[in-house]
Design a protein around this motif. Structure first.
Motif, PDB file in Angstrom:
ATOM      1  N   THR A  96      -8.109  17.208  -6.456  1.00  0.00           N
ATOM      2  CA  THR A  96      -8.962  16.475  -5.415  1.00  0.00           C
ATOM      3  C   THR A  96      -8.827  15.584  -5.669  1.00  0.00           C
ATOM      4  O   THR A  96      -8.855  15.519  -7.159  1.00  0.00           O
ATOM      5  CB  THR A  96     -10.463  17.599  -4.984  1.00  0.00           C
ATOM      6  OG1 THR A  96     -11.146  17.113  -6.191  1.00  0.00           O
ATOM      7  CG2 THR A  96      -9.855  18.580  -4.422  1.00  0.00           C
ATOM      8  N   LEU A  97      -9.269  13.681  -4.838  1.00  0.00           N
ATOM      9  CA  LEU A  97      -9.321  13.533  -4.877  1.00  0.00           C
ATOM     10  C   LEU A  97     -10.519  12.695  -4.226  1.00  0.00           C
ATOM     11  O   LEU A  97     -11.275  13.234  -3.568  1.00  0.00           O
ATOM     12  CB  LEU A  97      -8.480  12.668  -3.731  1.00  0.00           C
ATOM     13  CG  LEU A  97      -7.928  11.049  -4.026  1.00  0.00           C
ATOM     14  CD1 LEU A  97      -7.201  10.375  -5.088  1.00  0.00           C
ATOM     15  CD2 LEU A  97      -6.878  10.755  -2.426  1.00  0.00           C
ATOM     16  N   ASP A  98     -11.324  12.021  -5.538  1.00  0.00           N
ATOM     17  CA  ASP A  98     -12.659  11.025  -5.336  1.00  0.00           C
ATOM     18  C   ASP A  98     -12.473  10.887  -4.300  1.00  0.00           C
ATOM     19  O   ASP A  98     -12.010  10.215  -3.223  1.00  0.00           O
ATOM     20  CB  ASP A  98     -12.088  10.138  -6.621  1.00  0.00           C
ATOM     21  CG  ASP A  98     -13.601   9.017  -5.922  1.00  0.00           C
ATOM     22  OD1 ASP A  98     -14.725   9.542  -6.639  1.00  0.00           O
ATOM     23  OD2 ASP A  98     -13.484   8.655  -5.327  1.00  0.00           O
ATOM     24  N   ALA A  99     -13.792  11.243  -3.404  1.00  0.00           N
ATOM     25  CA  ALA A  99     -14.140  11.358  -1.884  1.00  0.00           C
ATOM     26  C   ALA A  99     -14.123   9.307  -1.695  1.00  0.00           C
ATOM     27  O   ALA A  99     -13.230   9.144  -0.484  1.00  0.00           O
ATOM     28  CB  ALA A  99     -15.375  11.726  -1.672  1.00  0.00           C
ATOM     29  N   LEU A 100     -14.868   8.770  -2.317  1.00  0.00           N
ATOM     30  CA  LEU A 100     -14.166   6.999  -1.720  1.00  0.00           C
ATOM     31  C   LEU A 100     -12.198   6.547  -2.060  1.00  0.00           C
ATOM     32  O   LEU A 100     -12.390   6.114  -1.390  1.00  0.00           O
ATOM     33  CB  LEU A 100     -15.038   5.892  -3.386  1.00  0.00           C
ATOM     34  CG  LEU A 100     -15.069   5.265  -3.073  1.00  0.00           C
ATOM     35  CD1 LEU A 100     -16.410   4.829  -2.023  1.00  0.00           C
ATOM     36  CD2 LEU A 100     -15.887   4.208  -4.583  1.00  0.00           C
ATOM     37  N   LEU A 101     -12.130   7.586  -2.893  1.00  0.00           N
ATOM     38  CA  LEU A 101     -10.765   6.772  -2.311  1.00  0.00           C
ATOM     39  C   LEU A 101      -9.504   7.836  -1.701  1.00  0.00           C
ATOM     40  O   LEU A 101      -8.796   6.690  -1.198  1.00  0.00           O
ATOM     41  CB  LEU A 101      -9.204   7.267  -3.533  1.00  0.00           C
ATOM     42  CG  LEU A 101      -9.525   6.474  -5.530  1.00  0.00           C
ATOM     43  CD1 LEU A 101      -8.701   7.308  -5.853  1.00  0.00           C
ATOM     44  CD2 LEU A 101      -8.434   5.076  -4.363  1.00  0.00           C
ATOM     45  N   ASP A 102     -10.367   8.729  -1.208  1.00  0.00           N
ATOM     46  CA  ASP A 102     -10.055   9.654  -0.041  1.00  0.00           C
ATOM     47  C   ASP A 102     -10.239   8.149   1.578  1.00  0.00           C
ATOM     48  O   ASP A 102      -9.713   8.309   1.929  1.00  0.00           O
ATOM     49  CB  ASP A 102     -10.323  10.941  -0.016  1.00  0.00           C
ATOM     50  CG  ASP A 102      -9.826  11.906   1.415  1.00  0.00           C
ATOM     51  OD1 ASP A 102      -9.754  11.119   2.274  1.00  0.00           O
ATOM     52  OD2 ASP A 102      -9.034  12.755   0.300  1.00  0.00           O
ATOM     53  N   ILE A 103     -11.215   7.993   1.476  1.00  0.00           N
ATOM     54  CA  ILE A 103     -11.879   7.316   2.659  1.00  0.00           C
ATOM     55  C   ILE A 103     -11.043   5.980   2.218  1.00  0.00           C
ATOM     56  O   ILE A 103     -10.711   6.505   3.983  1.00  0.00           O
ATOM     57  CB  ILE A 103     -13.723   7.379   2.428  1.00  0.00           C
ATOM     58  CG1 ILE A 103     -13.543   8.986   2.270  1.00  0.00           C
ATOM     59  CG2 ILE A 103     -13.339   6.064   3.698  1.00  0.00           C
ATOM     60  CD1 ILE A 103     -15.514   8.354   2.210  1.00  0.00           C
ATOM     61  N   ALA A 104     -10.701   5.719   1.634  1.00  0.00           N
ATOM     62  CA  ALA A 104     -10.245   4.370   1.728  1.00  0.00           C
ATOM     63  C   ALA A 104      -8.538   4.078   2.115  1.00  0.00           C
ATOM     64  O   ALA A 104      -8.283   3.663   3.089  1.00  0.00           O
ATOM     65  CB  ALA A 104     -10.593   3.702   0.544  1.00  0.00           C
ATOM     66  N   LEU A 105      -8.199   5.715   1.938  1.00  0.00           N
ATOM     67  CA  LEU A 105      -6.770   5.536   2.100  1.00  0.00           C
ATOM     68  C   LEU A 105      -6.786   6.399   3.962  1.00  0.00           C
ATOM     69  O   LEU A 105      -5.907   5.744   4.059  1.00  0.00           O
ATOM     70  CB  LEU A 105      -6.111   6.539   1.056  1.00  0.00           C
ATOM     71  CG  LEU A 105      -5.828   6.692   0.169  1.00  0.00           C
ATOM     72  CD1 LEU A 105      -5.645   7.777  -1.196  1.00  0.00           C
ATOM     73  CD2 LEU A 105      -4.453   5.362   0.014  1.00  0.00           C
ATOM     74  N   VAL A 106      -7.922   6.863   3.500  1.00  0.00           N
ATOM     75  CA  VAL A 106      -7.818   7.565   5.443  1.00  0.00           C
ATOM     76  C   VAL A 106      -7.981   5.178   6.461  1.00  0.00           C
ATOM     77  O   VAL A 106      -7.327   5.949   7.149  1.00  0.00           O
ATOM     78  CB  VAL A 106      -8.918   8.392   5.771  1.00  0.00           C
ATOM     79  CG1 VAL A 106      -9.545   8.512   7.401  1.00  0.00           C
ATOM     80  CG2 VAL A 106      -8.502   9.488   5.071  1.00  0.00           C
ATOM     81  N   LYS A 107      -8.849   4.348   6.054  1.00  0.00           N
ATOM     82  CA  LYS A 107      -8.699   3.783   6.291  1.00  0.00           C
ATOM     83  C   LYS A 107      -7.750   2.652   6.361  1.00  0.00           C
ATOM     84  O   LYS A 107      -7.946   2.634   7.687  1.00  0.00           O
ATOM     85  CB  LYS A 107      -9.869   2.783   6.223  1.00  0.00           C
ATOM     86  CG  LYS A 107     -10.800   1.785   6.646  1.00  0.00           C
ATOM     87  CD  LYS A 107     -11.677   0.345   6.409  1.00  0.00           C
ATOM     88  CE  LYS A 107     -12.312  -0.406   6.477  1.00  0.00           C
ATOM     89  NZ  LYS A 107     -12.653  -1.069   6.387  1.00  0.00           N
ATOM     90  N   CYS A 108      -6.540   2.288   5.441  1.00  0.00           N
ATOM     91  CA  CYS A 108      -5.493   2.651   5.532  1.00  0.00           C
ATOM     92  C   CYS A 108      -4.473   2.850   6.376  1.00  0.00           C
ATOM     93  O   CYS A 108      -3.674   2.211   7.384  1.00  0.00           O
ATOM     94  CB  CYS A 108      -5.151   2.142   3.735  1.00  0.00           C
ATOM     95  SG  CYS A 108      -5.880   0.799   3.128  1.00  0.00           S
TER      96      CYS A 108
END
Length: 195
Positions: A96-108
């Motif tokens: 899995t991907l760190d939740a913070l990175l996941d959220i950042a990619l979603v925002k991008c």
């Protein structure tokens, strides 16, 4: 486009309502061809053409772009995707991907922003990518496409699945988490998310 047209002609004789509800009302033949190419690029068979057409018919009006429509089609094909990556024991083993990175990619992805190259470098520097073995990484639907593209650009052999693409018939077993790359990187990601 020619192969797509032939396939549509075949399905038009079997399910004319389905074909006419998709072409040209929801997508053009060219757009449908691009969706099919996107699936094939990731090793997803387009044999279940009727499922693909149904997904386009249902999700097309609310999908904001071809990219989001492709993700909706992948979710409709989750049984097929699951079968490809699950072991004989019915378990998909992945990271899995760190939740913070996941959220950042979603925002991008959502805001059409450029992804910070340091984020991608911190992901790619993870030891799980050494050795060249194929890996499965499971992330949110919104982060999947960007992460897949970033890994492909760096020639990293990994299947990137969305949690929504995993069928209820299998179990996902996490083998670990890809971290954001340290406290400094995490702080920078949080600052960018807050902006």
């Amino acid at each position: 486009d020619r192969l797509t047209r032939r396939t549509l002609d075949h399905y038009d004789s079997e399910a004319p309502e389905l074909v006419s509800s998709v072409i040209p009302g929801v997508v053009s033949v060219t757009q449908l061809t691009e969706i099919l190419k996107g699936l094939l690029r990731e090793g997803i068979s387009v044999r279940n053409f009727d499922v693909i057409l149904q997904a386009v018919a249902e999700a097309g009006p609310r999908a904001g772009s071809e990219r989001s429509l492709l993700e909706e089609v992948r979710i409709a094909l989750k049984n097929q995707i699951t079968q490809k990556y699950a072991g004989e024991d019915g378990v998909i083993r992945g990271f899995t991907l760190d939740a913070l990175l996941d959220i950042a990619l979603v925002k991008c992805e959502r805001e059409k922003q450029v992804v910070d190259p340091e984020w991608i470098e911190s992901i790619c520097a993870n030891p799980l990518f050494s050795g060249g073995n194929s890996r499965v990484i499971v992330v949110s639907r919104g982060a999947r496409r960007l992460l897949y593209e970033a890994l492909q650009l760096r020639r990293i052999n990994a299947a990137v699945l969305a949690f929504d693409e995993i069928s209820e018939t299998v179990t996902f077993e996490s083998q670990g988490q890809i971290e954001s790359g340290g406290e400094k990187n995490a702080r920078e990601i949080m600052e960018r998310l807050a902006a």
